[in-house]
Write a protein that holds these residues in place. Sequence first.
Motif, PDB file in Angstrom:
ATOM      1  N   TYR A 367     -21.147  17.937 -13.415  1.00 48.63           N
ATOM      2  CA  TYR A 367     -22.336  18.617 -12.885  1.00 48.63           C
ATOM      3  C   TYR A 367     -23.277  19.036 -14.012  1.00 48.63           C
ATOM      4  CZ  TYR A 367     -19.495  19.000  -8.630  1.00 48.63           C
ATOM      5  OH  TYR A 367     -18.733  18.725  -7.525  1.00 48.63           O
ATOM      6  N   ARG A 368     -22.717  19.530 -15.108  1.00 47.70           N
ATOM      7  CA  ARG A 368     -23.562  19.893 -16.255  1.00 47.70           C
ATOM      8  C   ARG A 368     -24.278  18.668 -16.807  1.00 47.70           C
ATOM      9  NH1 ARG A 368     -19.144  22.693 -18.236  1.00 47.70           N
ATOM     10  NH2 ARG A 368     -18.939  21.162 -19.898  1.00 47.70           N
ATOM     11  N   ALA A 369     -23.563  17.554 -16.891  1.00 46.94           N
ATOM     12  CA  ALA A 369     -24.190  16.329 -17.402  1.00 46.94           C
ATOM     13  C   ALA A 369     -25.304  15.864 -16.479  1.00 46.94           C
ATOM     14  CB  ALA A 369     -23.126  15.241 -17.557  1.00 46.94           C
ATOM     15  N   SER A 370     -25.120  16.020 -15.169  1.00 53.82           N
ATOM     16  CA  SER A 370     -26.166  15.610 -14.230  1.00 53.82           C
ATOM     17  C   SER A 370     -27.409  16.481 -14.376  1.00 53.82           C
ATOM     18  CB  SER A 370     -25.629  15.685 -12.793  1.00 53.82           C
ATOM     19  OG  SER A 370     -26.624  15.315 -11.865  1.00 53.82           O
ATOM     20  N   LEU A 444     -32.605  21.321 -24.863  1.00 51.77           N
ATOM     21  CA  LEU A 444     -32.749  19.883 -25.070  1.00 51.77           C
ATOM     22  C   LEU A 444     -31.631  19.334 -25.941  1.00 51.77           C
ATOM     23  CD1 LEU A 444     -34.502  17.434 -24.458  1.00 51.77           C
ATOM     24  CD2 LEU A 444     -35.851  17.970 -26.495  1.00 51.77           C
ATOM     25  N   GLY A 445     -31.286  20.055 -27.011  1.00 52.67           N
ATOM     26  CA  GLY A 445     -30.190  19.605 -27.853  1.00 52.67           C
ATOM     27  C   GLY A 445     -28.851  19.628 -27.119  1.00 52.67           C
ATOM     28  N   THR A 446     -28.604  20.698 -26.349  1.00 49.36           N
ATOM     29  CA  THR A 446     -27.358  20.785 -25.580  1.00 49.36           C
ATOM     30  C   THR A 446     -27.297  19.715 -24.505  1.00 49.36           C
ATOM     31  OG1 THR A 446     -27.408  23.184 -25.936  1.00 49.36           O
ATOM     32  CG2 THR A 446     -25.887  22.357 -24.281  1.00 49.36           C
ATOM     33  N   SER A 447     -28.430  19.447 -23.866  1.00 55.43           N
ATOM     34  CA  SER A 447     -28.456  18.425 -22.816  1.00 55.43           C
ATOM     35  C   SER A 447     -28.195  17.041 -23.388  1.00 55.43           C
ATOM     36  CB  SER A 447     -29.808  18.451 -22.104  1.00 55.43           C
ATOM     37  OG  SER A 447     -30.047  19.711 -21.500  1.00 55.43           O
ATOM     38  N   CYS A 448     -28.764  16.736 -24.545  1.00 54.03           N
ATOM     39  CA  CYS A 448     -28.490  15.443 -25.180  1.00 54.03           C
ATOM     40  C   CYS A 448     -27.005  15.291 -25.494  1.00 54.03           C
ATOM     41  CB  CYS A 448     -29.322  15.300 -26.453  1.00 54.03           C
ATOM     42  SG  CYS A 448     -31.103  15.149 -26.173  1.00 54.03           S
ATOM     43  N   MET A 449     -26.381  16.371 -25.906  1.00 54.04           N
ATOM     44  CA  MET A 449     -24.947  16.322 -26.191  1.00 54.04           C
ATOM     45  C   MET A 449     -24.151  16.065 -24.905  1.00 54.04           C
ATOM     46  SD  MET A 449     -22.579  19.264 -27.938  1.00 54.04           S
ATOM     47  CE  MET A 449     -22.886  20.367 -26.544  1.00 54.04           C
ATOM     48  N   PHE A 450     -24.514  16.746 -23.818  1.00 60.41           N
ATOM     49  CA  PHE A 450     -23.818  16.544 -22.545  1.00 60.41           C
ATOM     50  C   PHE A 450     -24.006  15.120 -22.024  1.00 60.41           C
ATOM     51  CE2 PHE A 450     -24.187  21.328 -21.500  1.00 60.41           C
ATOM     52  CZ  PHE A 450     -23.028  21.574 -22.220  1.00 60.41           C
ATOM     53  N   VAL A 451     -25.225  14.603 -22.139  1.00 59.86           N
ATOM     54  CA  VAL A 451     -25.492  13.237 -21.667  1.00 59.86           C
ATOM     55  C   VAL A 451     -24.717  12.224 -22.495  1.00 59.86           C
ATOM     56  CG1 VAL A 451     -27.288  11.479 -21.457  1.00 59.86           C
ATOM     57  CG2 VAL A 451     -27.745  13.802 -20.689  1.00 59.86           C
ATOM     58  N   LYS A 452     -24.622  12.449 -23.786  1.00 67.32           N
ATOM     59  CA  LYS A 452     -23.879  11.524 -24.641  1.00 67.32           C
ATOM     60  C   LYS A 452     -22.396  11.578 -24.340  1.00 67.32           C
ATOM     61  CE  LYS A 452     -23.329  10.207 -29.491  1.00 67.32           C
ATOM     62  NZ  LYS A 452     -23.702  10.529 -30.903  1.00 67.32           N
ATOM     63  N   ARG A 552     -17.158   1.591   5.383  1.00 63.32           N
ATOM     64  CA  ARG A 552     -17.396   2.998   5.098  1.00 63.32           C
ATOM     65  C   ARG A 552     -18.732   3.142   4.391  1.00 63.32           C
ATOM     66  NH1 ARG A 552     -12.229   4.634   1.761  1.00 63.32           N
ATOM     67  NH2 ARG A 552     -12.856   2.706   0.743  1.00 63.32           N
ATOM     68  N   ALA A 553     -19.426   4.239   4.680  1.00 66.82           N
ATOM     69  CA  ALA A 553     -20.715   4.483   4.039  1.00 66.82           C
ATOM     70  C   ALA A 553     -20.484   4.819   2.574  1.00 66.82           C
ATOM     71  CB  ALA A 553     -21.441   5.632   4.727  1.00 66.82           C
ATOM     72  N   PRO A 554     -21.178   4.166   1.653  1.00 66.28           N
ATOM     73  CA  PRO A 554     -21.000   4.440   0.236  1.00 66.28           C
ATOM     74  C   PRO A 554     -21.478   5.837  -0.119  1.00 66.28           C
ATOM     75  CG  PRO A 554     -22.865   2.990   0.565  1.00 66.28           C
ATOM     76  CD  PRO A 554     -22.193   3.131   1.903  1.00 66.28           C
ATOM     77  N   LYS A 555     -20.882   6.355  -1.174  1.00 63.26           N
ATOM     78  CA  LYS A 555     -21.211   7.719  -1.577  1.00 63.26           C
ATOM     79  C   LYS A 555     -22.415   7.710  -2.513  1.00 63.26           C
ATOM     80  CE  LYS A 555     -16.454   9.339  -1.270  1.00 63.26           C
ATOM     81  NZ  LYS A 555     -15.333   9.950  -1.999  1.00 63.26           N
ATOM     82  N   LYS A 556     -23.136   8.849  -2.513  1.00 64.96           N
ATOM     83  CA  LYS A 556     -24.259   8.996  -3.418  1.00 64.96           C
ATOM     84  C   LYS A 556     -23.775   9.316  -4.817  1.00 64.96           C
ATOM     85  CE  LYS A 556     -28.300  10.445  -0.806  1.00 64.96           C
ATOM     86  NZ  LYS A 556     -29.257   9.702  -1.591  1.00 64.96           N
ATOM     87  N   ASP A 557     -24.548   8.883  -5.801  1.00 60.52           N
ATOM     88  CA  ASP A 557     -24.313   9.296  -7.169  1.00 60.52           C
ATOM     89  C   ASP A 557     -24.812  10.724  -7.343  1.00 60.52           C
ATOM     90  OD1 ASP A 557     -25.486   9.253 -10.239  1.00 60.52           O
ATOM     91  OD2 ASP A 557     -23.575   8.242  -9.979  1.00 60.52           O
ATOM     92  N   LEU A 558     -24.224  11.439  -8.309  1.00 59.74           N
ATOM     93  CA  LEU A 558     -24.614  12.830  -8.529  1.00 59.74           C
ATOM     94  C   LEU A 558     -26.085  12.958  -8.910  1.00 59.74           C
ATOM     95  CD1 LEU A 558     -21.594  14.423 -10.415  1.00 59.74           C
ATOM     96  CD2 LEU A 558     -22.361  14.871  -8.096  1.00 59.74           C
TER      97      LEU A 558
END
Length: 572
Positions: A367-370, A444-452, A552-558
């Motif tokens: 969830y944090r990465a999303s 922004l720096g923390t988010s880049c770390m989470f995304v990586k 079955r209905a496919p699930k959504k991505d976060l």
Amino acid sequence: MADSLSSGLGEEKEKEKEDSERDRKAATTEKNKEKDILTETLRINNKNGGSKSKKRNLSDLSLVRFITTELTRGYFLEHNEAKYTERRERVYTCLRIPKELEKLMTFGFFLCLDAFLYVFTLLPLRVILALLRLLTLPCCGLSGSRLLQPAQVCDVLKGFIMVLCYSMMSYVDYSMMYHLIRGQSVIKLYIIYNMLEVADRLFSSFGQDILDALYWTATEPKEKKRAHIGVIPHFLMAVLYVFLHAILIMVQATTLNVAFNSHNKSLLTIMMSNNFVEIKGSVFKKFEKNNLFQMSNSDIKERFTNYILLLIVCLRNMEQFSWNPDHLWVLFPDVVMVIASEVAVDIVKHAFITKFNDISADVYGEYRASLAFDLVSSRQKNAYTDYSDSVSRRMGFIPLPLALLLIRVVTSSVKIQGSLSFMCVLLFYLGMITLKVLNSIVLLGTSCMFVKEANMEEKLFDPPPSAVSSRVNSRAHRTKHIHTTPQQEPTTDKGGISLASDNPQATNMAERVAPTLPKSDSDTFLTTPDEEDEDKIINVNTGLEGDGLEHRAPKKDLLEIDRFTICGNRID
């Protein structure tokens, strides 16, 4: 002589046969007797509890022997190792939930704070720059086809909405509203507060759509055919929405202020107990990852909104007591109690939801990465929305009404007189800009770390969701009608071999599966399938996936889940 010998042998054989038959009968009779005795014994033992053994063991039974047996009997947990290991992991998950949840809440809080500070700091400067560009264009000449860039148009619209709504809010008397609410009974105020919470969620869900419709109507390319009612009607709807939502939040803040100032604190206690009722309504329902993501976003927005409401309550109370710092310590215990109850309810709620639905605590890292992906993608060259708008869609947090109310309360509570006061206001504004810039840099720096860490860098270069969704809808439309096409091309596998003519069972299966598919395009908006899920749907339609595959209905991505997306027929 020979006759006598033959007769003697015949008699001996007959005797042997008779003896063998007699022995066999005796053995059979003996076996039957043993079976009857065993059956009767078992019946008697089952009926009478083993009367013979009882008679034999009556002398052995005693209270001391029973107690000794109970004290010394044993068992081995290792015989069911998997069960107890799972139970231990559930305990560890519950113990990890507070830490992981608070990390998500802290990150989400600073995201909301960044979007909230943007309204006070950078938005006025961007509006001024856009107006200066609009005024200086006639002197400099038109350098392009647009007078203003789409982002500048949206900024100007936000600025005009804030100015108009603030002028309308100046006619609302906060003191009269306070005394009007104070005169109501406790039960009435409790019901009013619950109704206001529901209305706030409804306003947030529809309000962001109104603002998005205004921004797109004002910036839509002129080459496209006009399919809207005009910019001015959308602008008036946006102004009306922001004003009404600000009034709604003002009533919420006033009700909370009345609860703080009540003598016996009964209203405040009842309002805090309402948080624990939320546990009953959430814990015992089935949740999936997408549903829990929605609830987490809702809790982040609710917690940040409560902090702003508590700030408004403190400002109003401090104004009534002439900014006496001693009164702040009187309010401090109640403020801590409200915040502590909110945190405790969130921890208990999420701990038991993850326990009952067998969800790992690592999901909060996803969830944090999303959320971090939204921040990073808004800084890309191909960004299609402002970050504050993406936070509004993701969490349901719309900063304009809340910022408008805070400006209204601060301007009515703080009197600015003299040049020194203006210097203090200027310094405070510069401090807010500094806080906004520092917060944005750290985020922004923390988010880049989470995304990586989540390996989501490649998704930053994907096309905007509008193009993807249109392509998905077209594929879903082709998939839905693949079995009704009059002249259908034969389906081929990887080797190029035709499967339509050589597999009649697949055709029959497609006919059986076809009635279970959606019949209208309105059903397809519930989920947006990924590439693998689209292939599965096509295989189900053609019957090539196997007899055991169910549709079955496919699930959504976060990344596609926002605060008001339908996930599992639940909206929190």
